[in-house]
Design a protein around this motif. Structure first.
Motif, PDB file in Angstrom:
ATOM      1  N   TYR A  25       2.448 -19.723   8.106  1.00  8.20           N
ATOM      2  CA  TYR A  25       1.888 -18.654   8.944  1.00  8.20           C
ATOM      3  C   TYR A  25       0.867 -17.870   8.138  1.00  8.20           C
ATOM      4  N   LYS A  26      -0.286 -17.613   8.735  1.00 11.35           N
ATOM      5  CA  LYS A  26      -1.329 -16.857   8.063  1.00 11.35           C
ATOM      6  C   LYS A  26      -0.998 -15.377   8.125  1.00 11.35           C
ATOM      7  N   PRO A  27      -0.771 -14.748   6.972  1.00  7.60           N
ATOM      8  CA  PRO A  27      -0.407 -13.325   6.982  1.00  7.60           C
ATOM      9  C   PRO A  27      -1.523 -12.484   7.582  1.00  7.60           C
ATOM     10  N   LYS A  28      -1.144 -11.403   8.247  1.00  6.21           N
ATOM     11  CA  LYS A  28      -2.155 -10.516   8.813  1.00  6.21           C
ATOM     12  C   LYS A  28      -2.659  -9.569   7.731  1.00  6.21           C
ATOM     13  N   GLN A  29      -3.752  -8.908   8.026  1.00  3.97           N
ATOM     14  CA  GLN A  29      -4.321  -7.940   7.102  1.00  3.97           C
ATOM     15  C   GLN A  29      -4.198  -6.538   7.673  1.00  3.97           C
ATOM     16  N   VAL A  30      -4.033  -5.578   6.786  1.00  4.62           N
ATOM     17  CA  VAL A  30      -3.934  -4.175   7.189  1.00  4.62           C
ATOM     18  C   VAL A  30      -4.951  -3.365   6.396  1.00  4.62           C
ATOM     19  N   LYS A  31      -5.323  -2.220   6.971  1.00  3.15           N
ATOM     20  CA  LYS A  31      -6.379  -1.409   6.376  1.00  3.15           C
ATOM     21  C   LYS A  31      -5.873  -0.010   6.055  1.00  3.15           C
ATOM     22  N   CYS A  32      -6.321   0.539   4.942  1.00  2.00           N
ATOM     23  CA  CYS A  32      -6.022   1.934   4.609  1.00  2.00           C
ATOM     24  C   CYS A  32      -6.880   2.823   5.504  1.00  2.00           C
ATOM     25  N   LYS A  33      -6.229   3.674   6.306  1.00  2.10           N
ATOM     26  CA  LYS A  33      -6.938   4.518   7.261  1.00  2.10           C
ATOM     27  C   LYS A  33      -6.768   6.000   6.979  1.00  2.10           C
ATOM     28  N   ASP A  34      -6.278   6.325   5.797  1.00  2.00           N
ATOM     29  CA  ASP A  34      -6.064   7.730   5.463  1.00  2.00           C
ATOM     30  C   ASP A  34      -7.402   8.470   5.457  1.00  2.00           C
ATOM     31  N   LYS A  35      -7.500   9.530   6.252  1.00  2.47           N
ATOM     32  CA  LYS A  35      -8.764  10.271   6.385  1.00  2.47           C
ATOM     33  C   LYS A  35      -8.828  11.496   5.476  1.00  2.47           C
ATOM     34  N   ASN A  36      -7.703  11.820   4.855  1.00  4.84           N
ATOM     35  CA  ASN A  36      -7.641  13.069   4.095  1.00  4.84           C
ATOM     36  C   ASN A  36      -7.551  12.876   2.592  1.00  4.84           C
ATOM     37  N   TYR A  38      -7.455   9.673  -0.930  1.00 11.15           N
ATOM     38  CA  TYR A  38      -7.586   8.321  -1.467  1.00 11.15           C
ATOM     39  C   TYR A  38      -8.933   7.687  -1.101  1.00 11.15           C
ATOM     40  N   PRO A  39     -10.046   8.326  -1.450  1.00  8.94           N
ATOM     41  CA  PRO A  39     -11.364   7.795  -1.079  1.00  8.94           C
ATOM     42  C   PRO A  39     -11.655   6.423  -1.674  1.00  8.94           C
ATOM     43  N   MET A  40     -11.075   6.099  -2.818  1.00  9.80           N
ATOM     44  CA  MET A  40     -11.316   4.800  -3.441  1.00  9.80           C
ATOM     45  C   MET A  40     -10.650   3.672  -2.667  1.00  9.80           C
ATOM     46  N   CYS A  41      -9.633   4.008  -1.879  1.00  3.43           N
ATOM     47  CA  CYS A  41      -8.869   2.986  -1.159  1.00  3.43           C
ATOM     48  C   CYS A  41      -9.205   2.967   0.330  1.00  3.43           C
ATOM     49  N   ASP A  59      -0.419   0.957   1.967  1.00  3.09           N
ATOM     50  CA  ASP A  59      -0.032   2.137   1.202  1.00  3.09           C
ATOM     51  C   ASP A  59      -1.286   2.604   0.469  1.00  3.09           C
ATOM     52  N   CYS A  60      -1.904   3.659   0.981  1.00  2.00           N
ATOM     53  CA  CYS A  60      -3.175   4.107   0.431  1.00  2.00           C
ATOM     54  C   CYS A  60      -3.022   4.684  -0.973  1.00  2.00           C
ATOM     55  N   GLU A  61      -1.846   5.197  -1.286  1.00  2.88           N
ATOM     56  CA  GLU A  61      -1.616   5.756  -2.623  1.00  2.88           C
ATOM     57  C   GLU A  61      -1.536   4.648  -3.650  1.00  2.88           C
ATOM     58  N   LEU A  62      -0.815   3.560  -3.299  1.00  2.00           N
ATOM     59  CA  LEU A  62      -0.703   2.421  -4.204  1.00  2.00           C
ATOM     60  C   LEU A  62      -1.889   1.478  -4.071  1.00  2.00           C
ATOM     61  N   CYS A  63      -2.646   1.631  -2.986  1.00  2.00           N
ATOM     62  CA  CYS A  63      -3.812   0.791  -2.689  1.00  2.00           C
ATOM     63  C   CYS A  63      -3.416  -0.682  -2.599  1.00  2.00           C
TER      64      CYS A  63
END
Length: 322
Positions: A25-36, A38-41, A59-63
């Motif tokens: 099964y091809k794993p899906k992808q997820v996106k960091c959407k934090d607006k407040n 973690y600008p690098m992530c 996990d935007c903190e762990l990127c």
């Protein structure tokens, strides 16, 4: 010669089919959407880990991507819970029954369990098929629709708010919102995030029981039902010290878990305390909720499983048929 060629063509076709089916099964992808933060992530995409190819979150903190079922407040699999105290435990309940996951003065969450009986065991294999969330004078219903075979491209989610079916456009980040609640698609199918500001946030994904899982755990899943079910993540913002329920009690200050942590499968017992007479009932023995759902809810919700909606728009005015 013609017969030989025909058999040869059929053999090659069968071989190609098997090879395609055998592809992982091809794993899906997820996106960091934090607006407040973690600008690098922010905006980066991550591939779900092999342990949870269908249900992960960024996990935007762990990127990086992490399994949704490994976060606090998770309810997944055969149901495996991660409590507010961080302790992992199992609560099997019974198939075709409803149980109180959380009950507080202004919030109540029930879950309907589906499952199979293994004659070699004293319990059912169970999964959460649907939940009903009651808060203030509102009710939110989320269900994994039954299907014989699984298709990732097909949406298996049924959602209603205050007894009205909700249909979201089939695109990531599609949103439906009222003053009380917002619902956002986490992906184009089978995954949503629901939030009532200041009260709760719920992530819900529909996943099947795969043939491999059935083989490993001896579930005995047949070809006519892949037992599509919900994998859930809960976050609560305003619980009281009296909160109860299978999951809810683990958020109380000073709560001490009674599960046997030395066991390979720590099990939460006492299912009689959490059993409800129906998905929309607030009559479990540990109920704390002070308001009930509006009159007529029982019939309206029980009919949702047979409703098919076909519309590209969200909110009121969609066209549904039974």
């Amino acid at each position: 010669m013609a017969r030989f060629s025909l058999w040869r063509i059929m053999a090659i076709a069968i071989l190609l089919f098997v090879m395609v089916e055998a592809q992982p099964y091809k794993p899906k992808q997820v996106k960091c959407k934090d607006k407040n933060g973690y600008p690098m992530c922010r905006g980066s995409k991550f591939t779900c880990p092999a342990a949870c190819p269908r249900s992960c979150m960024a996990d935007c903190e762990l990127c990086r991507a992490v399994c949704s079922c490994d976060k606090g407040g998770a309810v997944c699999q055969d149901p495996r819970f991660i409590g507010g105290d961080g302790i992992t435990f199992y609560f099997h309940g019974r198939k075709d029954k409803d149980f109180c996951l959380l009950s507080d003065s202004n919030l109540h969450i029930n879950a309907h369990f589906i499952g199979r009986r293994n004659p070699e065991m004293k319990r059912d294999f169970t999964w959460v098929q649907s939940i009903l969330v009651l808060f203030e004078d509102h009710q939110l219903y989320i269900r994994a629709q039954k299907t014989s075979t699984w298709d990732d491209a097909e949406d298996h989610l049924a959602i209603s708010f205050d007894s009205e079916p909700i249909v979201l456009p089939r695109e990531e980040d599609a949103k439906w919102q009222t003053s009380a609640l917002s619902i956002v698609r986490s992906s184009s199918a089978n995954a949503i995030t629901v939030e009532a500001e200041g009260k709760f946030k719920i992530t819900a994904s529909v996943v099947p029981v795969t043939e491999e899982e059935s083989r490993v755990h001896n579930y005995g899943i047949k070809a006519d039902d892949c037992f599509a079910h919900l994998e859930l993540g809960f976050k609560f913002y305003s619980l009281t010290s009296h909160v109860h329920g299978v999951l809810g009690q683990t958020y109380r200050e000073g709560y001490v878990s009674r599960v046997k942590m030395s066991s390979d499968m720590p099990i939460m017992s006492g299912e009689h305390k959490f059993l409800a007479s129906g998905l929309y009932a607030t009559d479990c023995a540990v109920a704390r909720f002070v308001r009930g759902p509006p009159a007529g809810t029982a019939g309206q919700l029980s009919e949702l499983a047979d409703i098919t909606c076909s519309s590209g728009v969200s909110g009121r005015g969609i066209i549904c048929k039974k």
